[in-house]
Design an enzyme around this catalytic site. Sequence first.
Site, PDB file in Angstrom:
ATOM      1  N   THR A  14       0.723  -1.073  -0.154  1.00  0.00           N
ATOM      2  CA  THR A  14      -0.106  -0.034  -0.080  1.00  0.00           C
ATOM      3  C   THR A  14       0.922   1.159   0.120  1.00  0.00           C
ATOM      4  O   THR A  14       0.365   2.079  -0.517  1.00  0.00           O
ATOM      5  CB  THR A  14      -0.896   0.051   1.300  1.00  0.00           C
ATOM      6  OG1 THR A  14      -1.811  -1.077   1.218  1.00  0.00           O
ATOM      7  CG2 THR A  14      -1.649   1.297   1.253  1.00  0.00           C
ATOM      8  N   SER A  60       0.873  -7.814  -1.561  1.00  0.00           N
ATOM      9  CA  SER A  60       1.065  -8.729  -0.380  1.00  0.00           C
ATOM     10  C   SER A  60      -0.027  -9.774  -0.355  1.00  0.00           C
ATOM     11  O   SER A  60       0.154 -10.826   0.214  1.00  0.00           O
ATOM     12  CB  SER A  60       1.202  -8.195   0.957  1.00  0.00           C
ATOM     13  OG  SER A  60       0.194  -7.629   1.432  1.00  0.00           O
ATOM     14  N   SER A  61      -1.288  -9.666  -0.800  1.00  0.00           N
ATOM     15  CA  SER A  61      -2.050 -10.575  -0.793  1.00  0.00           C
ATOM     16  C   SER A  61      -1.978 -11.666  -1.587  1.00  0.00           C
ATOM     17  O   SER A  61      -2.541 -12.757  -1.462  1.00  0.00           O
ATOM     18  CB  SER A  61      -3.785 -10.169  -0.734  1.00  0.00           C
ATOM     19  OG  SER A  61      -3.542  -9.425  -2.228  1.00  0.00           O
ATOM     20  N   ASP A  92      -0.722  -7.163   4.395  1.00  0.00           N
ATOM     21  CA  ASP A  92      -1.692  -8.254   4.521  1.00  0.00           C
ATOM     22  C   ASP A  92      -0.805  -9.530   4.978  1.00  0.00           C
ATOM     23  O   ASP A  92      -1.291 -10.382   5.839  1.00  0.00           O
ATOM     24  CB  ASP A  92      -2.342  -8.554   3.482  1.00  0.00           C
ATOM     25  CG  ASP A  92      -3.442  -7.719   3.029  1.00  0.00           C
ATOM     26  OD1 ASP A  92      -4.079  -6.838   3.858  1.00  0.00           O
ATOM     27  OD2 ASP A  92      -4.134  -7.875   2.108  1.00  0.00           O
ATOM     28  N   GLN A 275      -6.904 -21.032  18.327  1.00  0.00           N
ATOM     29  CA  GLN A 275      -7.798 -19.794  17.621  1.00  0.00           C
ATOM     30  C   GLN A 275      -7.442 -18.616  18.542  1.00  0.00           C
ATOM     31  O   GLN A 275      -7.780 -17.604  18.017  1.00  0.00           O
ATOM     32  CB  GLN A 275      -8.811 -20.084  17.238  1.00  0.00           C
ATOM     33  CG  GLN A 275      -8.880 -21.386  16.239  1.00  0.00           C
ATOM     34  CD  GLN A 275     -10.533 -21.918  16.067  1.00  0.00           C
ATOM     35  OE1 GLN A 275     -11.237 -21.024  15.866  1.00  0.00           O
ATOM     36  NE2 GLN A 275     -10.739 -23.238  15.924  1.00  0.00           N
TER      37      GLN A 275
END
Length: 340
Positions: A14, A60-61, A92, A275
Amino acid sequence: MMKKRVLILYTGGTIGMVPSDQGYVPMTGLADRLVSRLQGFGLDDLPEYEVLEFGQLIDSSNLVPADWTRIGNCLRDHWHQYDGFVILHGTDTMAYTASMLSYMVQPLDKPVIVTGSQIPLAELRNDADTNLLTSLQLAARDDIHEVCICFGNRILRGNRSVKVNSMDLAAFDSPNMPWLGTVGINIDIRTDLLQPAGIPDIQVPEFDADAVLVFTLYPGVNHRVLKAMLDNSPNARALIIRSYGVGNPPDANQALMHELEQAGLRGLVVVNLTQCQSGPVVQGAYATGATLNRIGVVGGSDLTLEATFTKLHWLLARGFDAAAIRATLAQPLCGECQGS
């Protein structure tokens, strides 16, 4: 006194994007714009710097394990020419890359600071300027000998970091470790937390993108979902399961437990992560977790998903066999976990 020399490596993200009809897109030629921007601040206390821009920028995604090799090779090729490094990267998957670099380049004798921004440099109001300027200062320090993420006035150990907010300018945190430092009127560093310096042994292997799988448990999970994943991943050599609480699986789901056991018998390293955002796996604290101990699943201590995923890729690419990885995974190599 000679100024420190820092290499700014622009990989994408970004920070260097510009608006388009389809949203923000990567902008090539950021190197010249970056130099002009930094010179425009007129700051005398910045280190000397050069900017190297990847010919093929990474959104980066879209990052894949081969991109870690590209970045690692670049660091290795320039290691002895600079006193520190700033890597501009998309947010990301920034924590994955910072984690992998900490394994590739260990121990370190100089700083590697990974940063980026939530708002592009091209926008009038942005967080890119502060993140970049602070990272340059950090990359010139003598007391940092590790891979850090500098973002939103926080300085974090790279392999302890996770992206915790998609919109906030303080996008990263390290849930299981105190911040290495904060940025306010002064830059305050917790020197007691920093990794010691060493002689770098830079290893940049080739990675098999299919080698590591991730499977998240959820209420009512069907064992066939895991079986299909494993049956359709013949090159998989490790499996991360994301369980509940301190590492608890639904042990009443005997078919699922059978699939996990079969994965281990097939030679896969099966690793159990929680998680929960913070706190370690204590496999066996409850009877449900003890089932995983019985079938050979490895407890992942307080490793983040990003640090675990990259550590497995790293160990596998270095030629470690399943037994060695099971013995090594929960032991710290470069400060990524507290140890078992």
